[in-house]
Motif scaffolding. Structure first.
Motif, PDB file in Angstrom:
ATOM      1  N   TYR A  14      21.215  26.182 -43.717  1.00 46.68           N
ATOM      2  CA  TYR A  14      19.993  27.164 -44.232  1.00 46.68           C
ATOM      3  C   TYR A  14      20.215  27.939 -45.557  1.00 46.68           C
ATOM      4  CZ  TYR A  14      17.381  31.885 -44.192  1.00 46.68           C
ATOM      5  OH  TYR A  14      16.352  32.771 -44.113  1.00 46.68           O
ATOM      6  N   HIS A  18      18.885  25.846 -49.525  1.00 41.38           N
ATOM      7  CA  HIS A  18      17.698  26.597 -50.470  1.00 41.38           C
ATOM      8  C   HIS A  18      18.405  26.732 -51.929  1.00 41.38           C
ATOM      9  CE1 HIS A  18      15.634  28.009 -46.733  1.00 41.38           C
ATOM     10  NE2 HIS A  18      14.683  28.011 -47.615  1.00 41.38           N
ATOM     11  N   ALA A 177      12.113  31.724 -45.816  1.00 40.31           N
ATOM     12  CA  ALA A 177      12.079  30.257 -45.868  1.00 40.31           C
ATOM     13  C   ALA A 177      11.554  29.860 -47.261  1.00 40.31           C
ATOM     14  CB  ALA A 177      11.519  29.745 -44.896  1.00 40.31           C
ATOM     15  N   ASP A 178      11.944  28.849 -47.839  1.00 40.96           N
ATOM     16  CA  ASP A 178      11.225  28.208 -48.935  1.00 40.96           C
ATOM     17  C   ASP A 178       9.603  28.584 -48.831  1.00 40.96           C
ATOM     18  OD1 ASP A 178      11.106  26.644 -51.745  1.00 40.96           O
ATOM     19  OD2 ASP A 178      10.119  25.007 -50.163  1.00 40.96           O
ATOM     20  N   ALA A 181       7.915  25.683 -47.904  1.00 40.91           N
ATOM     21  CA  ALA A 181       8.212  24.980 -46.709  1.00 40.91           C
ATOM     22  C   ALA A 181       8.989  23.570 -46.848  1.00 40.91           C
ATOM     23  CB  ALA A 181       7.234  24.776 -45.677  1.00 40.91           C
ATOM     24  N   SER A 183      12.538  23.876 -46.745  1.00 35.70           N
ATOM     25  CA  SER A 183      13.504  24.102 -45.854  1.00 35.70           C
ATOM     26  C   SER A 183      13.378  25.390 -45.097  1.00 35.70           C
ATOM     27  CB  SER A 183      14.851  23.907 -46.774  1.00 35.70           C
ATOM     28  OG  SER A 183      16.126  24.149 -45.935  1.00 35.70           O
ATOM     29  N   GLY A 184      14.290  25.816 -44.279  1.00 38.56           N
ATOM     30  CA  GLY A 184      14.147  27.230 -43.695  1.00 38.56           C
ATOM     31  C   GLY A 184      15.137  27.299 -42.673  1.00 38.56           C
ATOM     32  N   SER A 186      17.059  26.633 -39.644  1.00 37.74           N
ATOM     33  CA  SER A 186      16.740  25.548 -38.629  1.00 37.74           C
ATOM     34  C   SER A 186      17.799  25.635 -37.356  1.00 37.74           C
ATOM     35  CB  SER A 186      16.713  24.092 -39.213  1.00 37.74           C
ATOM     36  OG  SER A 186      15.874  24.193 -40.184  1.00 37.74           O
ATOM     37  N   ASP A 319       6.486  33.216 -44.901  1.00 35.69           N
ATOM     38  CA  ASP A 319       7.152  32.027 -45.155  1.00 35.69           C
ATOM     39  C   ASP A 319       8.142  31.692 -44.033  1.00 35.69           C
ATOM     40  OD1 ASP A 319       6.087  32.188 -47.630  1.00 35.69           O
ATOM     41  OD2 ASP A 319       7.805  33.037 -48.649  1.00 35.69           O
ATOM     42  N   ARG A 322       5.760  29.909 -41.415  1.00 32.99           N
ATOM     43  CA  ARG A 322       5.138  28.823 -41.879  1.00 32.99           C
ATOM     44  C   ARG A 322       6.227  27.824 -41.782  1.00 32.99           C
ATOM     45  NH1 ARG A 322       4.842  29.789 -46.859  1.00 32.99           N
ATOM     46  NH2 ARG A 322       2.737  30.483 -46.723  1.00 32.99           N
ATOM     47  N   TRP A 323       7.492  28.173 -41.963  1.00 31.74           N
ATOM     48  CA  TRP A 323       8.813  26.975 -41.308  1.00 31.74           C
ATOM     49  C   TRP A 323       9.039  26.891 -39.995  1.00 31.74           C
ATOM     50  CZ3 TRP A 323      10.992  23.327 -43.317  1.00 31.74           C
ATOM     51  CH2 TRP A 323      12.369  22.909 -42.698  1.00 31.74           C
ATOM     52  N   LYS A 326       6.305  24.236 -39.057  1.00 33.92           N
ATOM     53  CA  LYS A 326       7.191  22.888 -39.553  1.00 33.92           C
ATOM     54  C   LYS A 326       8.186  22.385 -38.776  1.00 33.92           C
ATOM     55  CE  LYS A 326       8.401  20.255 -43.673  1.00 33.92           C
ATOM     56  NZ  LYS A 326       8.392  20.457 -45.126  1.00 33.92           N
TER      57      LYS A 326
END
Length: 340
Positions: A14, A18, A177-178, A181, A183-184, A186, A319, A322-323, A326
């Motif tokens: 994580y 980033h 998260a970035d 999107a 990365s985030g 996970s 953010d 959004r991640w 995805k």
């Protein structure tokens, strides 16, 4: 032009992923070492050299140093779940302290001059000075925090004896998260409030547990300093450049926003962002939790050019949401591939 490549251990996880993005965005050559026990190969950007392995594998680590001409290390690899550290302390003293010591030794033997260590505000223990400065006495009260504090000491003693400078960054509550999107967060089974709340909002969990409603705070729930992971990652790049600028200097700095939100305020913000209420379950306090934990970030601000870019709770949540969307698509694609 960046002077040398940086090795990021845990760079498929994580926070590490980033940091890789922040380095790449700033023009640094990056190399990732990760054993993929909790990280994901797809989290490493295309074009970034990747080695699968453990930081305790000294032969591999020294080969990476030589092949890639490494000049600095950002060390994120380790274990981070507090309850697990209480149940399995030896794992944490191995992963977070023992393996870090081995990596530091390899760096010294190979003449790597700069080392940045991923630490935690948990080293302050149950202190509630608001905000907490780096001068606060350390009082780690669980194996996770102690394992980080011990590695901080290893670095301090090593820097006195060898030609290496270091920076310890003590994180407060990392979230988000970035924004693009890329990365985030996970991993499965997260204990981070915003991640848990979004999973509940998306039907991946039935509810969010709120631990404690009788703290001396504005609504009775605990207050924490939530920092956007991209701001945290940027702090690592600035810290590296500060070490290079003054090779005789070592740094220990908090990374946070010096302001906080209560559990209920965070959940209300999640409700607003997702457009529906997140189910909540009220429970009693957890052992070791404090009413408020806020960072004094004045040292970071004074020492580096770092300035928060994403200091907004709703943006952090947006953010992260959004991640999550995805990530769901990534998982579905992986499942389809496995079943094909």
């Amino acid at each position: 032009m960046a002077p040398f490549p940086v090795l990021v251990t845990g760079g498929a996880g994580y926070i590490g992923s980033h940091a890789v993005l922040a380095l790449v965005d700033r023009g640094w050559p990056v190399v990732v070492l990760d054993d993929l026990s909790t990280g994901f190969r797809w989290a490493v950007p295309d074009g970034v050299p990747f080695y699968e392995g453990d930081v305790v594998d000294t032969d591999l680590v020294k080969r990476i140093f030589e092949e890639q001409k490494i000049g600095a290390i950002m060390h994120f690899a380790g274990s981070i779940i507090v309850p697990e550290s209480v149940e399995n302390p030896l794992k944490y003293y191995d992963n977070n302290t023992g393996k870090s010591r081995t990596l530091i030794q390899a760096a010294v033997e190979s003449g790597i001059p700069h080392f940045i260590f991923s630490s935690t505000a948990s080293v302050y223990g149950e202190a509630e000075a608001k905000p907490l400065s780096e001068d606060e006495p350390l009082a780690p009260f669980n194996p996770y925090a102690m394992s980080k504090a011990m590695t901080e000491r290893v670095l301090a003693d090593t820097a006195k004896a060898h030609d290496m400078n270091y920076c310890v960054l003590r994180y407060f509550n990392v979230a988000g998260a970035d924004p693009e999107a890329r990365s985030g967060q996970s991993g499965v089974g997260s204990t981070h409030l915003i991640k848990v709340a979004l999973e509940a909002a998306l039907g991946k969990r039935s509810e969010v547990a709120v631990f404690g409603q009788d703290y001396a705070t504005r609504d009775g729930t605990g207050i924490r300093d939530y920092i956007h992971v991209s701001d945290l990652a940027a702090a690592h790049v600035h810290a590296l450049e500060a070490l290079i600028a003054q090779p005789a200097r070592n740094l220990t700095m908090n990374v946070g926003y010096a302001k906080g939100f209560s559990v209920l305020e965070v959940l209300d913000a999640v409700d607003k962002v997702v457009g529906k209420p997140v189910p909540r379950r009220m429970e009693g306090r957890r052992a070791g939790d404090v009413s408020a934990l806020l960072a004094d970030n004045s040292k970071l601000l004074a020492t580096t050019p770092w300035q928060p870019q994403f200091d907004n709770l709703e943006q952090i949540i947006t953010d992260a949401l959004r991640w999550e969307t995805k990530l769901q698509a990534i998982r579905e694609s992986e499942s389809q591939t496995e079943n094909a």
